[in-house]
Design an enzyme around this catalytic site. Structure first.
Site, PDB file in Angstrom:
ATOM      1  N   ASN A 128       0.854  -1.189   0.000  1.00 17.66           N
ATOM      2  CA  ASN A 128       0.000   0.000   0.000  1.00 17.66           C
ATOM      3  C   ASN A 128       0.887   1.236   0.000  1.00 17.66           C
ATOM      4  OD1 ASN A 128      -1.973   1.940   0.291  1.00 17.66           O
ATOM      5  ND2 ASN A 128      -2.406   1.454   2.443  1.00 17.66           N
ATOM      6  N   TRP A 129       0.943   1.917  -1.148  1.00 17.28           N
ATOM      7  CA  TRP A 129       1.837   3.073  -1.279  1.00 17.28           C
ATOM      8  C   TRP A 129       1.296   4.322  -0.594  1.00 17.28           C
ATOM      9  CZ3 TRP A 129       4.028   3.307  -6.970  1.00 17.28           C
ATOM     10  CH2 TRP A 129       4.720   2.115  -7.243  1.00 17.28           C
ATOM     11  N   LYS A 130       0.014   4.346  -0.272  1.00 25.85           N
ATOM     12  CA  LYS A 130      -0.621   5.520   0.334  1.00 25.85           C
ATOM     13  C   LYS A 130      -0.368   6.757  -0.552  1.00 25.85           C
ATOM     14  CE  LYS A 130      -0.286   3.314   4.821  1.00 25.85           C
ATOM     15  NZ  LYS A 130      -0.061   3.443   6.271  1.00 25.85           N
ATOM     16  N   HIS A 157      -9.522   0.496   5.138  1.00 23.54           N
ATOM     17  CA  HIS A 157      -8.224   0.773   5.766  1.00 23.54           C
ATOM     18  C   HIS A 157      -8.416   1.723   6.938  1.00 23.54           C
ATOM     19  CE1 HIS A 157      -4.108   2.263   6.303  1.00 23.54           C
ATOM     20  NE2 HIS A 157      -3.723   1.139   5.720  1.00 23.54           N
ATOM     21  N   GLU A 211      -6.913   4.263   7.959  1.00 24.50           N
ATOM     22  CA  GLU A 211      -6.827   5.699   7.672  1.00 24.50           C
ATOM     23  C   GLU A 211      -8.111   6.212   7.022  1.00 24.50           C
ATOM     24  OE1 GLU A 211      -2.014   5.288   7.254  1.00 24.50           O
ATOM     25  OE2 GLU A 211      -3.239   5.509   5.450  1.00 24.50           O
ATOM     26  N   GLU A 256      -4.910  -5.316  10.598  1.00 29.62           N
ATOM     27  CA  GLU A 256      -3.914  -4.274  10.824  1.00 29.62           C
ATOM     28  C   GLU A 256      -4.190  -3.597  12.168  1.00 29.62           C
ATOM     29  OE1 GLU A 256      -4.173  -1.301   7.790  1.00 29.62           O
ATOM     30  OE2 GLU A 256      -6.279  -0.941   8.189  1.00 29.62           O
ATOM     31  N   GLY A 289       2.695   2.410  10.819  1.00 26.44           N
ATOM     32  CA  GLY A 289       3.553   3.585  10.695  1.00 26.44           C
ATOM     33  C   GLY A 289       4.255   3.996  11.967  1.00 26.44           C
ATOM     34  N   SER A 343       3.463  -2.224   9.978  1.00 30.40           N
ATOM     35  CA  SER A 343       4.914  -2.026   9.997  1.00 30.40           C
ATOM     36  C   SER A 343       5.673  -3.315   9.689  1.00 30.40           C
ATOM     37  CB  SER A 343       5.360  -1.437  11.341  1.00 30.40           C
ATOM     38  OG  SER A 343       4.777  -0.169  11.556  1.00 30.40           O
ATOM     39  N   GLY A 399       3.293  -1.359   4.209  1.00 29.52           N
ATOM     40  CA  GLY A 399       3.235   0.075   3.995  1.00 29.52           C
ATOM     41  C   GLY A 399       4.560   0.641   3.559  1.00 29.52           C
ATOM     42  N   GLY A 400       5.295   1.265   4.495  1.00 34.45           N
ATOM     43  CA  GLY A 400       6.524   1.972   4.162  1.00 34.45           C
ATOM     44  C   GLY A 400       7.548   1.134   3.431  1.00 34.45           C
TER      45      GLY A 400
END
Length: 566
Positions: free
Chosen positions: A18-20, A111, A113, A184, A190, A230, A251-252
């Site tokens: 997931n590049w966000k 998600h 967010e 999640e 994050g 993470s 994610g990151g």
């Protein structure tokens, strides 16, 4: 639970990125996609068992380019969100059918967010799941508790409600075929915090239990449940070892091609479990090479030779006195021994013999690929006296050409036949070239792929019968660099970035010895010294650059370095 575990073996692992709202511009996205594509093509071609399903979720503007650059790989493309509307006067909205029509395979729904920042409640999630399925998109349904809810021991209540509401309009068949659940824990997204494997397993077991309540144990046992919070290359192996963890929503780490590829290649794709014997190397020469490489040892004069590639330096050491160097105006790719006592030296434009005593050099061939942005790199003399070497894509780490496979492997014939290409495909960074004791097998690695292959080798023909012999474990950074073979036929690999050298059985890929080097990036190895019983190791900066040594135990010895016969 027994049914869950039994059928779990048939669930194909699923790794998603997931590049966000990343990366910052199309150029960065293209560089990332190019590297992902090259790495995945190598994995797809490797024939490894249990290759995971892979999907990336870029921002809307990058989706068409992602579909284009990932074409020909097994990586799918998904969308991070879509509208509750399908068409009409809704400025700024994008619908699920639109996304399906341009080529998206998956949609993220629910998600954390979207739930917290954009106040998408369970009713909205229910509707979006249905809209996605109606549009022909498969769904990754995200569920998870906040830190406060976790501390109040509400995990089970929260995820149970979210799963039930999210699947309220989903049939059993749709759940089995088109829905993945992503657990999640919000407190781990994050933050760098990661649920322990046991915590993740407990939550996933709760989710599978809810699925069983809704549609029966058989259906529940076939649904994949990802962990998302993470996830890193260092944590993925232990997470994926849990019986109800079927993948990761990353994610990151999905924004760094090398890290995401390592997660995709988690230690579960048929890798054996073993305990290797541990050793450590010591500094032999406290030099500060920018990039030490291409170690060769001459039994004839008792001299160890190596290079510092970008500095154009050839180093020499007799094992007793101070090491010294000869410098040249261009990058040195690799060196080899010659029967007449000279050194064979490759540079970007030429290959030449060098007489260290008189400091004179004689050009014997032009380097290949004069019009490409490549240079000579790793190489060794084969057991018939020819030089085999590979090239290096100067832009492989970044930029528009970062993912291009534009380098080849060549042989310089000792009998005057010139330079010929011997590998039927291109790559990015040639490394790990060395030969079996009988000379009939050559090993090779395109370092960005982190895989070492063996090929059948004959001095007069091209390479054939490629087979995979080693994949660098996902928890280790970097990639295989220089290599050498011992008298028993085992492969010694410098793992640049991982701070170690490993001894690998090429028959089964098992590592039986690990030699820790006190810097992050060992770069090349060879045997030398008395009875060829010492392993020498070059390294690179910024923390390295020294020459290291290790007295190999158990009577393991090296083989005499072949000499160029031309």
């Amino acid at each position: 639970r027994a049914a869950s575990v039994a059928l779990g073996a048939a669930r194909q692992p699923f790794i998603a990125g997931n590049w966000k709202l990343n990366p910052g511009d199309l150029g960065e996205a293209e560089a990332l996609l190019s590297l992902l594509a090259a790495n995945q093509k190598a994995l797809d071609a490797a024939g490894a068992a249990a290759v995971p399903e892979v999907c990336v979720f870029p921002p809307f503007p990058y989706i068409p380019r992602a579909l284009e650059l990932l074409k020909g790989t097994s990586i799918q493309v998904g969308c991070q969100d879509f509208s509750l509307e399908t068409k009409g006067a809704f400025t700024g909205e994008v619908s699920a059918p639109m996304l399906k029509s341009v080529g998206c395979d998956y949609a993220l729904v629910g998600h954390s967010e979207r739930r917290s920042i954009y106040e998408e409640d369970d009713d909205i999630v229910t509707k979006k799941v249905r809209l996605a399925l109606d549009a022909g998109l498969k769904v990754v349904l995200c569920v998870g508790e906040t830190e406060r809810e976790y501390d109040m021991e509400l995990l089970e209540a929260v995820v149970t409600l979210q799963v039930k509401k999210g699947l309220e309009l989903v049939t059993a068949a749709e759940l089995r075929e088109s829905v993945t659940i992503a657990y999640e824990p919000v407190w781990a997204i994050g933050t760098g915090k990661v649920a322990t494997p046991e915590q993740a397993q407990a939550a996933h077991a709760v989710i599978r239990g809810v699925l069983g309540t809704l549609h029966g144990e058989d259906i529940a046992a076939g649904v994949r449940i990802q962990y998302g919070g993470s996830v890193t290359p260092e944590s993925v192996d232990d997470l994926m070892a849990q019986p109800d963890v079927d993948g990761a929503l990353v994610g990151g780490a999905s924004l760094v091609a090398e890290k995401f590829s390592r997660i995709i290649e988690f230690n579960g794709m048929g890798a054996a479990s073993y305990v290797a014997r541990q050793f450590s190397a010591t500094v032999a020469v406290p030099c500060k090479n920018v990039l030490g490489e291409s170690l060769v040892y001459s039994e004839q004069d008792g001299m160890l030779y190596w290079i510092s590639a970008p500095e154009g330096e050839v180093w020499m050491w007799n094992g007793k006195d101070s090491a010294f160097k000869h410098s040249f105006p261009e990058t040195v790719g690799c060196i080899g021994l010659c029967e007449d006592g000279q050194l064979l030296v490759t540079q970007p434009k030429e290959i030449w013999k060098y007489d260290a005593a008189t400091r004179t050099r004689t050009v014997i061939a032009e380097a290949p690929e004069p019009l490409s942005d490549t240079r000579t790199n790793d190489g060794r003399v084969d057991r018939a006296g020819n030089l085999v070497f590979g090239m290096y894509n100067n832009n492989h780490r970044a930029g528009a050409t970062g993912g291009e496979d534009n380098a080849g492997m060549y042989r310089l014939s000792a009998s005057g036949g010139g330079v010929e290409e011997i590998l039927d495909y291109k790559f990015r960074v040639s490394n790990a070239i060395c030969f079996s004791p009988d000379g009939e097998t050559v090993y090779f690695c395109d370092t960005p792929t982190r895989k070492v292959y063996a090929f059948d080798y004959a001095a007069g023909g091209k390479l054939s019968n490629r087979r995979l012999v080693y994949i660098q474990p996902s928890a280790l950074p970097g990639g295989p660099d220089g290599a050498q073979v011992d008298a028993e036929g085992f492969l010694w690999l410098a793992l640049s970035g991982a701070g170690r050298v490993v001894r690998v059985d090429p028959e089964d890929g098992r590592t039986d010895m690990v030699v820790t080097v006190g810097v992050s990036s060992p770069t090349c190895v060879t045997f030398g010294g008395e009875d060829l019983g010492t392993l020498y190791i070059t390294s690179r900066g910024p923390d390295g650059g020294q020459l290291w040594e290790f007295d190999v135990p158990f009577g393991i010895k090296g083989l005499a370095e072949p000499q160029f016969a031309g």
